[in-house]
Enzyme design. Structure first.
Site, PDB file in Angstrom:
ATOM      1  N   ASN A   9     -48.254 -12.525 -10.146  1.00  0.00           N
ATOM      2  CA  ASN A   9     -47.881 -12.518 -11.569  1.00  0.00           C
ATOM      3  C   ASN A   9     -46.672 -11.596 -11.735  1.00  0.00           C
ATOM      4  OD1 ASN A   9     -47.704 -12.444 -14.341  1.00  0.00           O
ATOM      5  ND2 ASN A   9     -49.520 -11.139 -14.613  1.00  0.00           N
ATOM      6  N   HIS A  95     -54.459 -13.197 -20.148  1.00  0.00           N
ATOM      7  CA  HIS A  95     -54.214 -11.945 -19.425  1.00  0.00           C
ATOM      8  C   HIS A  95     -54.454 -10.770 -20.377  1.00  0.00           C
ATOM      9  CE1 HIS A  95     -52.125  -8.766 -17.270  1.00  0.00           C
ATOM     10  NE2 HIS A  95     -52.231  -9.518 -16.183  1.00  0.00           N
ATOM     11  N   GLU A 167     -60.304  -9.131 -13.924  1.00  0.00           N
ATOM     12  CA  GLU A 167     -59.313  -8.063 -13.899  1.00  0.00           C
ATOM     13  C   GLU A 167     -59.778  -6.918 -14.797  1.00  0.00           C
ATOM     14  OE1 GLU A 167     -55.198  -9.458 -12.699  1.00  0.00           O
ATOM     15  OE2 GLU A 167     -55.349  -9.897 -14.835  1.00  0.00           O
ATOM     16  N   GLY A 173     -52.195  -2.295 -13.126  1.00  0.00           N
ATOM     17  CA  GLY A 173     -50.974  -1.505 -13.142  1.00  0.00           C
ATOM     18  C   GLY A 173     -51.217  -0.003 -13.081  1.00  0.00           C
TER      19      GLY A 173
HETATM   20  C1  PEP Z   1     -51.854  -8.409 -13.161  1.00  0.00           C
HETATM   21  O1  PEP Z   1     -50.723  -8.528 -13.557  1.00  0.00           O
HETATM   22  O2  PEP Z   1     -52.693  -9.268 -13.455  1.00  0.00           O
HETATM   23  C2  PEP Z   1     -52.203  -7.247 -12.326  1.00  0.00           C
HETATM   24  C3  PEP Z   1     -53.392  -7.196 -11.818  1.00  0.00           C
HETATM   25  O3  PEP Z   1     -51.248  -6.299 -12.142  1.00  0.00           O
HETATM   26  P1  PEP Z   1     -51.260  -5.148 -10.988  1.00  0.00           P
HETATM   27  O4  PEP Z   1     -51.555  -5.828  -9.693  1.00  0.00           O
HETATM   28  O5  PEP Z   1     -49.903  -4.536 -11.054  1.00  0.00           O
HETATM   29  O6  PEP Z   1     -52.354  -4.184 -11.356  1.00  0.00           O
END
Ligand code: PEP
Length: 254
Positions: A9, A95, A167, A173
């Protein structure tokens, strides 16, 4: 075993030139990969150009969002049909950045899910709990409620094309990752719910993938969990070598 699904992503990063450079590097690094579904989600503006560069490579294209109508007076929006026309096969829905910053709800994710499937796009539905919810012991109830509402009204014949991305919001992040055991516990609960909603036969192809600070150092242990079918990768997907290493994870324990 389901074919693993690894998605990069890119969020709001990379103009057309940078996007092309990254894809050209990935084409080399991913040569010979054929047992993993590799998907990249660039910004809308780069998708059509990348559709030429990703042809004859393991990479497939993914949108980061859609609106649910096909066309009309919806300034600023892009439909599922438009993304498919530009070369996408997948789309990310719900998301947490869209839920938190742009007011997405399970109800809007549900409308987008049905619209994506109408256009033969494969939806990646994102769910996840806040830190407060996890600390209160409510992670599984929060996530399963999101899955139930986001997939409401979906026919069993279409569910096989849906993937769920777990997630945890506190892991996105931040450099903090759920432990493989915590991820497995939530993934298992999601899979049981999907089986309950759609029946084991219809839902056995649904992939449950993990996202939240996935990188080259933690991918192997995450992928060694029986119910982790892949990863949604943010920051690390912008670095060609690191993303390629993630795609080439080692899953000795599976
Ligand atoms: C995401 O964008 O869904 C994500 C998990 O970002 P990161 O891997 O940077 O935590």
């Amino acid at each position: 075993m389901l074919t693993p699904l690894i998605i990069g992503n890119w969020k709001m990063n990379n103009g057309i030139r940078e996007a092309a450079d990254l894809v050209i590097k990935l084409r080399e690094l991913l040569k010979g990969v054929d047992s993993v579904d590799v998907v990249i989600a660039p910004p809308f503006t780069a998708i059509y150009h990348l559709s030429h560069l990703t042809a004859d490579s393991p990479m497939q294209l993914c949108g980061q969002d859609i609106f649910w109508e096909k066309s009309g007076a919806y300034t600023g929006e892009v439909s599922a049909e438009m993304l498919a026309d530009a070369g996408c096969r997948y789309v990310i829905l719900g998301h947490s950045e869209r839920r938190q910053r742009f007011g997405e709800s399970d109800a809007t994710v549900n409308k987008k899910l049905l619209a994506a499937l109408r256009a033969s796009l494969k939806p990646i539905v994102c769910v996840g709990e806040t830190l407060e919810e996890r600390e209160a012991g409510a992670a599984i109830s929060r996530v399963t409620a999101q899955v139930r509402a986001s997939l409401a009204g979906l026919s069993g014949s279409l569910v096989k094309d849906v993937s769920i991305a777990y997630e945890p919001i506190w892991a996105i992040g931040t450099g903090r990752t759920a432990s493989p055991q915590d991820a497995e516990e939530v993934h298992n609960a999601i899979r049981e719910l999907i089986y309950e909603m759609f029946g084991t036969h219809s839902a056995r192809g649904v992939r449950v993938i993990y996202g939240g600070s996935v990188n080259a150092g933690n991918i192997d242990s995450l992928m060694s969990q029986p119910n982790v079918d892949g990863a949604l990768v943010g920051g690390a997907s912008l670095k060609a070598e690191e993303f390629a290493r993630i795609v080439r994870f080692k899953h000795a324990a599976r």
